[in-house]
Motif scaffolding. Structure first.
Motif, short mmCIF file in Angstrom:
data_model
loop_
_atom_site.label_atom_id
_atom_site.label_comp_id
_atom_site.label_asym_id
_atom_site.label_seq_id
_atom_site.Cartn_x
_atom_site.Cartn_y
_atom_site.Cartn_z
N MET A 185 0.81 -1.21 0.00
CA MET A 185 0.00 0.00 0.00
C MET A 185 0.85 1.27 0.00
N SER A 186 2.16 1.10 0.01
CA SER A 186 3.05 2.26 0.06
C SER A 186 2.94 3.10 -1.20
N CYS A 187 2.98 4.41 -1.00
CA CYS A 187 2.96 5.35 -2.14
C CYS A 187 4.36 5.90 -2.42
N SER A 188 5.36 5.32 -1.78
CA SER A 188 6.72 5.81 -1.95
C SER A 188 7.20 5.60 -3.38
N SER A 189 7.93 6.56 -3.87
CA SER A 189 8.51 6.47 -5.22
C SER A 189 9.93 5.91 -5.18
N SER A 190 10.36 5.44 -4.02
CA SER A 190 11.71 4.92 -3.85
C SER A 190 11.96 3.70 -4.73
N LEU A 191 13.18 3.56 -5.18
CA LEU A 191 13.55 2.39 -5.97
C LEU A 191 13.34 1.11 -5.16
N ARG A 192 12.97 0.03 -5.88
CA ARG A 192 12.82 -1.28 -5.25
C ARG A 192 13.99 -2.16 -5.64
N ALA A 193 14.46 -2.93 -4.66
CA ALA A 193 15.53 -3.90 -4.94
C ALA A 193 15.01 -5.29 -4.59
N GLU A 194 15.59 -6.30 -5.23
CA GLU A 194 15.13 -7.67 -5.03
C GLU A 194 15.97 -8.38 -3.98
N MET A 195 15.28 -8.99 -3.02
CA MET A 195 15.96 -9.77 -2.00
C MET A 195 16.33 -11.14 -2.57
N SER A 196 17.11 -11.92 -1.84
CA SER A 196 17.55 -13.24 -2.32
C SER A 196 16.37 -14.19 -2.53
N CYS A 197 15.25 -13.93 -1.84
CA CYS A 197 14.07 -14.79 -2.00
C CYS A 197 13.27 -14.43 -3.23
N GLY A 198 13.60 -13.29 -3.86
CA GLY A 198 12.91 -12.88 -5.08
C GLY A 198 11.87 -11.80 -4.89
N HIS A 199 11.65 -11.33 -3.65
CA HIS A 199 10.65 -10.30 -3.41
C HIS A 199 11.27 -8.91 -3.34
N ALA A 200 10.46 -7.93 -3.73
CA ALA A 200 10.95 -6.56 -3.85
C ALA A 200 10.72 -5.78 -2.56
N VAL A 201 11.72 -4.96 -2.19
CA VAL A 201 11.65 -4.17 -0.97
C VAL A 201 12.22 -2.79 -1.22
N THR A 202 11.95 -1.90 -0.27
CA THR A 202 12.66 -0.63 -0.20
C THR A 202 13.44 -0.65 1.11
N PRO A 203 14.45 0.19 1.27
CA PRO A 203 15.19 0.18 2.54
C PRO A 203 14.32 0.51 3.74
N GLY A 210 3.43 -15.52 -5.18
CA GLY A 210 2.56 -15.44 -6.34
C GLY A 210 1.17 -14.96 -5.98
N ASP A 211 0.16 -15.65 -6.50
CA ASP A 211 -1.24 -15.29 -6.23
C ASP A 211 -1.83 -16.15 -5.11
N SER A 212 -0.99 -16.91 -4.43
CA SER A 212 -1.48 -17.79 -3.37
C SER A 212 -1.56 -17.05 -2.05
N ASN A 213 -2.06 -17.75 -1.05
CA ASN A 213 -2.10 -17.20 0.31
C ASN A 213 -0.93 -17.71 1.14
N LYS A 214 0.03 -18.35 0.49
CA LYS A 214 1.18 -18.92 1.18
C LYS A 214 2.26 -17.86 1.37
N LEU A 215 2.79 -17.79 2.58
CA LEU A 215 3.86 -16.84 2.85
C LEU A 215 5.20 -17.37 2.35
N CYS A 216 6.05 -16.49 1.92
CA CYS A 216 7.39 -16.88 1.44
C CYS A 216 8.17 -17.54 2.58
N ASN A 217 8.31 -16.82 3.71
CA ASN A 217 8.95 -17.33 4.92
C ASN A 217 10.42 -17.71 4.75
N LYS A 218 11.05 -17.29 3.67
CA LYS A 218 12.48 -17.57 3.51
C LYS A 218 13.28 -16.69 4.47
N GLU A 219 14.29 -17.29 5.08
CA GLU A 219 15.12 -16.53 6.02
C GLU A 219 16.16 -15.72 5.26
N TRP A 220 16.28 -14.44 5.64
CA TRP A 220 17.29 -13.58 5.05
C TRP A 220 18.52 -13.54 5.95
#
Length: 270
Positions: free
Chosen positions: A30-48, A73-83
């Motif tokens: 829901m964030s409206c931030s225009s900050s660049l997104r980077a990909e974590m090792s699990c494949g999901h996008a984040v901002t700092p 994806g479109d599932s209700n399953k959480l990634c839960n990968k440890e960073w």
């Protein structure tokens, strides 16, 4: 690694060590931030900012391992990968103050999970209690300095008095287990959403590790211990899989309400 814009962290677009992606912040959709997104090792996008906020919230809840909360994806399953913390530190662009806070909190939580540690009342150095069923603990520093064995009571924090080993109390006046006293004297509560539970002690000791826990009176009867992470029934005190053999999360099991505990389980760590 990052630029600071209006007090908000943002990645430096020239940072070639990051993989930038053109999709929403998956930790804060829901964030409206225009900050660049980077990909974590699990494949999901984040901002700092979102990564820092999520990991800080995990520390507040007593978790020192950081796992991805994004949906797969479109599932209700959480990634839960440890960073790895090294990855969190880099992509959250932690400040020096944030790193100090994160690392001190992580160390404290890890020690609380894997060891029983507190200060020697005499020399103030950290002492680990190896036998969790014995209140009589030797301080090696004081023993070496005084050239005679120095033992103290883990419970009342006074020089040991009486014979040992002991699991209940030493012979010092007033030495008693405050958690045990609470278990004996705490008020009764009801669990409005659990059928058949009209009254139940408001405080329990986790049947696995002995951690003191309370029920917030919402939801089902089963809770997860914040220390050992084992789920159990707050009402009958059985582990959840065993409890649910004769009940559901919202119905009292065949054993009924367990009486007030008169001893605290010792955690047998594996």
């Amino acid at each position: 690694m990052s630029l600071q814009e209006d007090g908000e962290k943002s990645y430096d677009p020239r940072d070639a060590t990051l993989k930038f992606v053109d999709r929403e912040d998956e930790l804060d959709p829901m964030s409206c931030s225009s900050s660049l997104r980077a990909e974590m090792s699990c494949g999901h996008a984040v901002t700092p900012e979102s990564l820092t906020d999520w990991c800080r919230s995990q520390l507040k809840e007593g978790h020192y391992k950081f796992r991805c909360p994004a949906l797969v994806g479109d599932s209700n399953k959480l990634c839960n990968k440890e960073w790895p913390y090294s990855e969190v530190r880099r992509l959250a662009d932690l400040t020096v103050e944030e790193m100090e806070h994160f690392e001190e909190t992580m160390a404290r939580l890890a020690v609380a999970e894997y060891a029983d540690v507190q200060q020697c009342p005499q020399c103030k150095t950290k002492v680990e209690r190896m036998d969790l069923s014995n209140l009589c603990v030797k301080c090696s520093i004081c023993t070496a300095d005084q050239k005679k064995t120095f033992q103290f009571c883990w419970q009342c924090q006074k020089p040991w008095k009486g014979s040992g080993p002991r699991s209940d109390h030493c012979d010092n006046a007033g030495c008693k287990n405050q958690d045990l006293e609470l278990l004996k004297t705490c008020k009764d509560i009801t669990l409005p959403k659990v059928q058949g539970v009209d009254t139940c002690p408001s405080i329990r000791a986790c049947p696995t590790c002995g951690q003191r826990v309370e029920h917030d009176r919402t939801g089902c009867k089963n809770i997860i211990c914040p220390r050992c992470k084992v789920e159990f029934c707050f009402v009958c005190l059985k582990l959840t899989p065993k409890c649910l053999k004769t009940s559901t999360h919202f119905i009292l099991c065949s054993d009924g309400v367990a009486p007030r505990q008169t001893s605290i389980p010792v955690w047998r760590r594996k």
